[in-house]
Each structure stands twice: as structure tokens, then as C-alpha cells.
Enzyme design. Structure first.
Site, PDB file in Angstrom:
ATOM      1  N   GLU A  81      -6.947   6.360  -1.557  1.00 40.82           N
ATOM      2  CA  GLU A  81      -6.299   5.095  -0.513  1.00 40.82           C
ATOM      3  C   GLU A  81      -6.889   4.242  -1.053  1.00 40.82           C
ATOM      4  O   GLU A  81      -6.805   3.118  -0.932  1.00 40.82           O
ATOM      5  CB  GLU A  81      -7.070   6.048   0.952  1.00 40.82           C
ATOM      6  CG  GLU A  81      -6.117   6.451   1.916  1.00 40.82           C
ATOM      7  CD  GLU A  81      -4.795   6.668   1.981  1.00 40.82           C
ATOM      8  OE1 GLU A  81      -4.461   5.354   2.780  1.00 40.82           O
ATOM      9  OE2 GLU A  81      -4.236   7.577   1.671  1.00 40.82           O
ATOM     10  N   HIS A  90       2.564   4.735  -3.062  1.00 41.72           N
ATOM     11  CA  HIS A  90       2.040   6.110  -3.260  1.00 41.72           C
ATOM     12  C   HIS A  90       3.370   6.430  -3.265  1.00 41.72           C
ATOM     13  O   HIS A  90       3.576   7.587  -4.247  1.00 41.72           O
ATOM     14  CB  HIS A  90       1.971   6.563  -1.233  1.00 41.72           C
ATOM     15  CG  HIS A  90       0.715   5.959  -1.175  1.00 41.72           C
ATOM     16  ND1 HIS A  90      -0.713   6.862  -1.051  1.00 41.72           N
ATOM     17  CD2 HIS A  90       0.413   5.551   0.082  1.00 41.72           C
ATOM     18  CE1 HIS A  90      -1.549   6.934  -1.224  1.00 41.72           C
ATOM     19  NE2 HIS A  90      -1.373   6.202   0.726  1.00 41.72           N
ATOM     20  N   HIS A  92       0.847  -1.124  -0.013  1.00 39.26           N
ATOM     21  CA  HIS A  92      -0.187   0.026  -0.284  1.00 39.26           C
ATOM     22  C   HIS A  92       1.016   1.578  -0.072  1.00 39.26           C
ATOM     23  O   HIS A  92       0.374   1.951  -0.649  1.00 39.26           O
ATOM     24  CB  HIS A  92      -0.792  -0.674   1.346  1.00 39.26           C
ATOM     25  CG  HIS A  92      -2.035   1.541   1.232  1.00 39.26           C
ATOM     26  ND1 HIS A  92      -3.710   1.771   0.994  1.00 39.26           N
ATOM     27  CD2 HIS A  92      -1.341   2.377   1.348  1.00 39.26           C
ATOM     28  CE1 HIS A  92      -3.159   2.996   1.203  1.00 39.26           C
ATOM     29  NE2 HIS A  92      -2.819   3.187   1.560  1.00 39.26           N
ATOM     30  N   GLU A  93       1.753   1.244   0.543  1.00 38.54           N
ATOM     31  CA  GLU A  93       3.264   2.398   0.838  1.00 38.54           C
ATOM     32  C   GLU A  93       3.302   2.346  -0.704  1.00 38.54           C
ATOM     33  O   GLU A  93       3.895   3.899  -1.146  1.00 38.54           O
ATOM     34  CB  GLU A  93       3.716   2.294   2.500  1.00 38.54           C
ATOM     35  CG  GLU A  93       2.969   1.949   3.416  1.00 38.54           C
ATOM     36  CD  GLU A  93       1.635   3.704   3.364  1.00 38.54           C
ATOM     37  OE1 GLU A  93       2.392   4.935   2.887  1.00 38.54           O
ATOM     38  OE2 GLU A  93       0.900   3.189   3.946  1.00 38.54           O
TER      39      GLU A  93
END
Length: 662
Positions: free
Chosen positions: A258, A175, A171-172
Site C-alpha cells: 500500500e 497494483h 493507486h490501483e
């Protein structure tokens, strides 16, 4: 949505955020002027309904002071954030984790970050742990994807399984790869400026509370203590206009991103139960403490838009929510309603066992793996790609490698190289080993002499590691350098300069700079120079302003992939795909006329190119390359992407096929 479309969308969002910021400033200026006008009337003892005379330039002065206050606060905070991700991680109370840490939970985290970095083709981020935070949360920060950091809470390490932790890191990484971080870091500085009035009001209240309030009967007007208190209350209340707009801006930035990062995490890991399980545990922990992702640090509000989950309970829902509700995120991931999970801490022996048997992404057999052998050394590292295509975006990791526009390579990184890459001193020796060349005996003896004179101990280790380097494919040299980056960044500025200086001397040993040496040196300088990680301003808005430099890079790719006659044809095929640029055969540079110093100067200029113009450089180089890129062509693209702070194209990051560990 691919990286560059995402950047275009971020550009549009920036305009919206700029509009909201302007509204916030206007609202604050009007409120301050109104408040000061009322205070002036009150201090003069004049009736409110009468005509009032104010000092000359009263409102202009008030407006100027407020604008100076907001602008100064923003510039001050941005200067504090000049170190990018590291500065943000320290703001959150993070502790930098050594790349060679042997603590079980930290080792598991480092392994996963290394896996993701190698599979996505970027430099391995530095890792921080927020030791005082018991909830489940994480964030990525930095100005550039190759200078990023990843930070997780202690609760994330203690409460999540390996698959769940891998989902959080994926997930990070979304980003990082989607370019969200730069705006997030800038947002910290901008919001600090518009929220400073509330802090200043609080300071005045504290001063007023400590002052005496006595005043003789002959003195007119309110006591000085009362003035401080009234001013403090007024500024504190007005300052919450900044807080209001700050939360509105953060909610506008965070929520949709998100959803994208959750979906990307599933695509990267091929396992919805990774990030899904982590979110379900946040939900389970929320039942106990009202916010399973709570951050207790005093900067939590300022950094709330960067985290995996809501940092404070009052940011869980509503107009100012920085994150979508957990239920909504889970519904999108699973396509149905799912329950929460227990988030109790996992026993250490379970953590150790999970990393001993884990096979990378979602338990797949064809994935990156950092197992530990009975000797305590890491076993050979294998890579499974996270593909990125500059036109079509991310390729699911499960897609067959034969569909890729590059010949897949079966690769392994030897265990001794993996181990060396995790220690700062050994990582330096590894860099030297990558530059040694035993094919030219005279040059090799000169290189060894340079190392013996400068670093006798590292010379022995470098020669030993060079034997392992020679067993690897040439295409693995840059991924190995990426793997060593966190350890190399532990070097102090003097040590970094020494490393870069010795590397330059090793390259110059034969008086010739090969393309492979130029690529390695360029990546080293981009990531270890004194200005590495700092934001670079935009000097060129259009690619047409760098016509000669573009022709040089396209020529370099064409001559790397083809013979002299075919190279010119490949060059013309590339430039004809973008006729508006105006490139012709006149800008073609033959191989024998290429000067790597000029290439370096061109890359310096491209680093100052507008973000939305950079993808055209990569596309032109891809058009000039062979249908199946050679390892030299792939390394050249890695080098250019490092210089441009752009994602590595799929033809590079997805060029590895995995072979079983011995």
C-alpha cells in the site's frame, strides 16, 4: 523498485507466505486431532487420566480428512476464480459498467480509467461499481495486467473530486503494473481453504440447533444433538486458527504494498493531493462511522487484502491490520502531519463541471483528456505517458520527453474513434477499420466483399471509421485497440469468435500477412480468445530452454529496425549482452526466412515461461532495436509484452508527445 525487481520480491514473499500457510495447516491438523481424541474419550465415558486405545489409523484418518478438506476448499475456490478479476468483482457485489455509460459519475470514472490505461500502455481494464457500498474504497483484480478489472464503491464516486478519484485509480493501476494482483487472487483461494473449518463448524452448530435432543434412559453416551453442537463449537474454535493465520498472511502481503502504491499514484499523477485527498476523506469519514473505507458485503473479510483501505473496523490497526494506519500513509505522502477532510457527497453539477474542464493528470495541460463537446461527442483524445523502463522502473510523467530512448510522437485519437471504441458493435467495426488497406485496391475490394457478406451494417461503419484511422499515426493503432477492449469484452463467446474469424479473413485477403497485421491479430487473440484472462501454468523455468524461440524474436526485432547487414550486427550485439544464454549467429533468422506462424508458436511458449525469466526476452529485444525505435518496433514490443503479460517498456509507453486539442 522496478516491475521485475518487484516480481522477485513477490517471489520471496511467496516463500514466506507458503511457510505461514504450512504452519497454519500443521496447527489445524494438530488441533483437530487433539479435539477428536478428547471427544473420543468423552463419548466412551473413559477417565481422562487413564491409558486410551483409539481405533486403528485414528489419527492418520483425521489428518487425511483435514488435509483433504483444506485442499479441496482451496481448489474449489480457485476454480470459482478462474475468470480472474471479473469473478473477484462479482464476489464483492460489483456491477459491470458499460463503456458507453452516460451516467455522470460513471462517465467520469470511465474517462479516468481510459486515461490511465492509454498512458501506461495496457489494455483498458473493465470497470465495476459496488452500488451498495457508501464508504470510500476500491480495488484492482486479475491474473494478468491486460485482463484486469478496477472496482470502486458508490461512495468513492459520490464523495471524491476528479483529482481524488484519479489518485485512487492511479493507486490501483500501481497494483496492476507491479504485478500484485495475481498473488492477491491466489490468496483468496488459499485462505478460503484454511478458513473452511470455521464455516463447517458453524454449519454443524446450525444442524445441532435444529435437532431434537431427547434420548431414552437405556441409551448410553451423549445425545446426538449435543454431539453435533460440541463438534460444531470445537471446529468453529479450531477454524479460527485458520482465520488467525489468514489475517496474519494478509497483513504480511498488504501493508508494504500500500505504501508503494500510494507513492506510485503520486508519481503517475504528479499530484499528492489526489490520493492524499482521498485518504484524508477516508479519515474524515472514519470519524463519523469508525471506518471510512468500510465494506458491508459478506465477502469483505475474504477480500480485505485487496482494497484501497481497511474493509472492516477491526482490521484498522494492530498485528492483523491489512493496511497501514491512514495517519502513517498521509505522513509518508506529505512529509508532515495533515488533517482530515469532510467527505460529504458532491453535487452532480459539480461532477459534470469537473469533467468538462479537467485536463487529465492534476490539471496539467499536457495530459490525457476526455472532454465532451457541445454535440455530446468526445473531443480528440490526447496522451501523456506513464513511462516504464525494464531496468530503471517508472519514469515520472513530468520528465522531459526528449530524455527518452525513442523519438516522441505527436498524437491525437479522433473523436469518432473514441466514441466507437466505447460501444461493442461499433468497436467491432473499429477493429475491421484498423485492418482495411486501401493501398492495395484488389485486396481492399476483397475485404469489403467479406464485410458485406458477413456484416452489411458494420461494413458501412468500418469504411467510415477507416477514413478517421488513416488520419492517425500508425503507432496509435494498438492504443486504439486497447481503448476498445472493455467494449469488445462485452461480446459473448460466439460474437468474439465471429470477430476473430472475420479479422483473420480480412488479413488473408491479399494472401500476405504483414507484421502490422500479425501484431494486431496476436493482441486480439490474446485478449479475446476463450482462454483469455485465465492463469497460464509455468512449463519453462529458464530462457535457455527456449533458445531457438529467443533467437527468432531477437532476429525479428533486428530485421524490423535495420537493413539486412545491420540487422545481423544488431542481433549479435543483443545476444552478446547475455553470453550465458549461448545464442550464436546460427540462430539468426533473416527477414525473408521469417515465418509469422513460427513467431506465434514461439509466443505461445514464452507465455509459459517463468515470470522472472520473461524480462530477459524484453531486454534482448531492446538491445536488438534501434536507439530510437520505429513505430513498427514499438508495436512489436507491445505485441510481445501482451503475449508475456509484462509491462510495456518505456520506449513504447512514453513515446507520445501531446499536441493541443483543436
Amino acid at each position: 523498485m522496478n516491475f521485475f525487481e518487484h516480481q522477485a520480491q513477490a517471489h520471496k514473499e511467496s516463500k514466506k507466505l507458503l511457510f505461514l500457510f504450512a504452519l497454519a495447516v500443521i496447527a489445524i491438523v494438530l488441533a483437530v486431532n487433539f479435539m477428536l481424541a478428547l471427544l473420543w474419550i468423552w463419548m466412551k465415558g473413559q477417565p481422562l487420566a487413564s491409558v486410551h486405545l483409539y481405533p486403528r489409523f485414528f489419527f492418520l484418518t483425521n489428518t487425511g480428512v483435514v488435509l483433504l478438506f483444506i485442499g479441496g476448499g482451496t481448489l474449489f475456490e480457485m476454480s470459482r476464480l478462474k475468470d480472474g478479476g471479473d469473478a473477484v468483482a462479482r464476489m464483492a457485489g460489483g456491477r459491470l459498467v458499460s463503456p458507453d455509460s452516460r451516467e455522470l459519475q460513471e462517465r467520469r470514472l470511465l474517462n479516468i480509467v481510459e486515461e490511465m490505461a492509454l498512458a501506461s500502455g495496457i489494455a483498458c481494464p473493465r470497470v465495476y461499481v459496488m452500488d451498495d457500498e457508501d464508504a470510500i474504497n476500491a480495488f484492482a483484480a486479475g491474473y494478468h495486467q491486460n485482463e484486469a478489472v478496477v472496482a470502486v464503491t458508490r461512495g468513492t464516486l459520490a464523495r471524491l473530486s476528479r483529482d481524488e478519484l484519479q489518485g485512487v485509480i492511479a493507486h490501483e493501476f500501481s497494483h496492476i503494473l507491479n504485478g500484485d494482483m495475481r498473488m492477491n487472487v491466489k490468496l483468496i483461494g488459499v485462505l478460503f481453504g484454511i478458513q473452511m473449518l470455521a464455516s463447517f463448524g458453524q454449519t454443524l452448530l446450525d444442524i445441532g440447533a435444529r435437532m431434537g435432543g431427547s434420548r431414552s434412559r437405556d441409551e448410553k453416551g451423549p445425545p446426538l444433538q449435543l454431539i453435533f453442537i460440541v463438534f460444531g463449537v470445537a471446529l468453529f474454535v479450531i477454524g479460527y486458527i485458520g482465520v488467525f493465520f489468514g489475517r496474519l498472511i494478509k497483513s504480511a502481503v498488504s501493508r508494504q504494498r500500500e505504501f508503494l502504491a500510494d507513492a506510485s499514484a503520486v508519481q503517475f499523477t504528479r499530484n499528492p493531493d489526489g490520493i492524499g485527498g482521498a485518504l484524508r476523506k477516508i479519515g474524515g469519514l472514519t470519524r463519523d462511522n469508525k471506518c471510512g473505507s468500510r465494506i458491508n458485503h459478506h465477502n469483505a473479510e475474504q477480500l480485505s487484502h485487496m482494497f484501497l483501505g481497511a474493509a472492516r473496523p477491526n482490521l484498522l490497526s494492530g498485528l492483523f491490520a491489512t493496511h497501514p494506519p491512514i495517519e502513517t500513509r498521509l505522513q509518508r505522502l506529505y512529509g508532515r502531519k495533515v488533517g482530515y477532510l469532510d467527505a460529504s457527497e458532491i453535487a452532480e453539477e459539480v461532477v459534470a463541471g469537473s469533467d468538462a474542464v479537467a485536463m487529465g493528470f492534476a490539471g496539467g495541460s499536457n495530459s490525457t483528456n476526455f472532454n465532451t463537446s457541445p454535440t455530446g461527442l468526445p473531443s480528440p483524445l490526447q496522451i501523456s505517458p506513464i513511462g516504464f523502463h525494464p531496468e530503471f522502473g517508472y519514469r515520472a510523467a513530468a520528465e522531459p520527453a526528449e530524455n527518452l530512448p525513442v523519438a516522441p510522437l505527436a498524437v491525437q485519437i479522433p473523436a469518432e474513434i473514441v466514441q466507437a471504441a466505447r460501444n461493442p458493435d461499433a468497436a467491432c467495426a473499429l477493429v475491421y477499420a484498423l485492418l482495411l488497406d486501401r493501398k492495395d485496391i484488389a485486396a481492399y475490394q476483397t475485404q469489403i466483399s467479406i464485410l458485406r457478406q458477413s456484416l452489411a451494417q458494420q461494413c458501412a461503419l468500418a469504411t467510415l471509421l477507416h477514413e478517421a484511422v488513416e488520419t492517425m499515426s500508425a503507432s496509435m493503432r494498438l492504443p486504439v485497440l486497447d481503448l476498445a477492449m472493455p467494449a469488445l469484452k462485452f461480446l459473448n463467446p460466439v460474437q468474439r469468435q465471429q470477430l476473430l474469424g472475420i479479422a483473420a479473413r480480412l488479413i488473408a485477403a491479399d494472401q500476405i500477412v504483414t507484421q502490422a497485421e500479425f501484431v494486431l491479430q496476436t493482441v486480439l487473440q490474446r485478449r479475446l480468445s476463450p482462454h483469455a484472462g485465465r492463469e497460464v501454468g509455468v512449463k519453462y523455468s529458464h530462457l535457455a530452454q527456449l533458445k531457438a524461440e529467443t533467437g527468432l524474436l531477437v532476429s525479428l526485432m533486428a530485421t524490423t529496425e535495420f537493413t539486412a547487414e545491420s540487422a545481423q550486427q544488431a542481433y549479435m550485439r543483443s545476444v552478446n549482452s547475455m553470453p550465458d544464454l549461448g545464442l550464436t549467429v546460427a540462430q539468426f533468422v533473416a527477414r525473408e526466412a521469417l515465418d509469422f506462424f513460427e513467431v506465434k508458436q514461439a509466443l505461445d511458449k514464452f507465455q509459459q515461461l517463468a515470470p522472472l525469466a520473461k524480462p530477459f526476452v524484453i531486454r534482448l529485444m531492446l538491445k536488438a532495436g534501434a536507439e530510437k525505435l520505429s513505430s513498427d518496433g514499438a508495436d512489436l514490443l507491445r505485441c510481445v509484452c501482451a503475449a508475456l503479460d509484462a509491462p510495456v517498456p518505456e520506449v513504447v509507453s512514453a513515446s507520445y508527445a501531446v499536441i493541443p486539442a483543436p
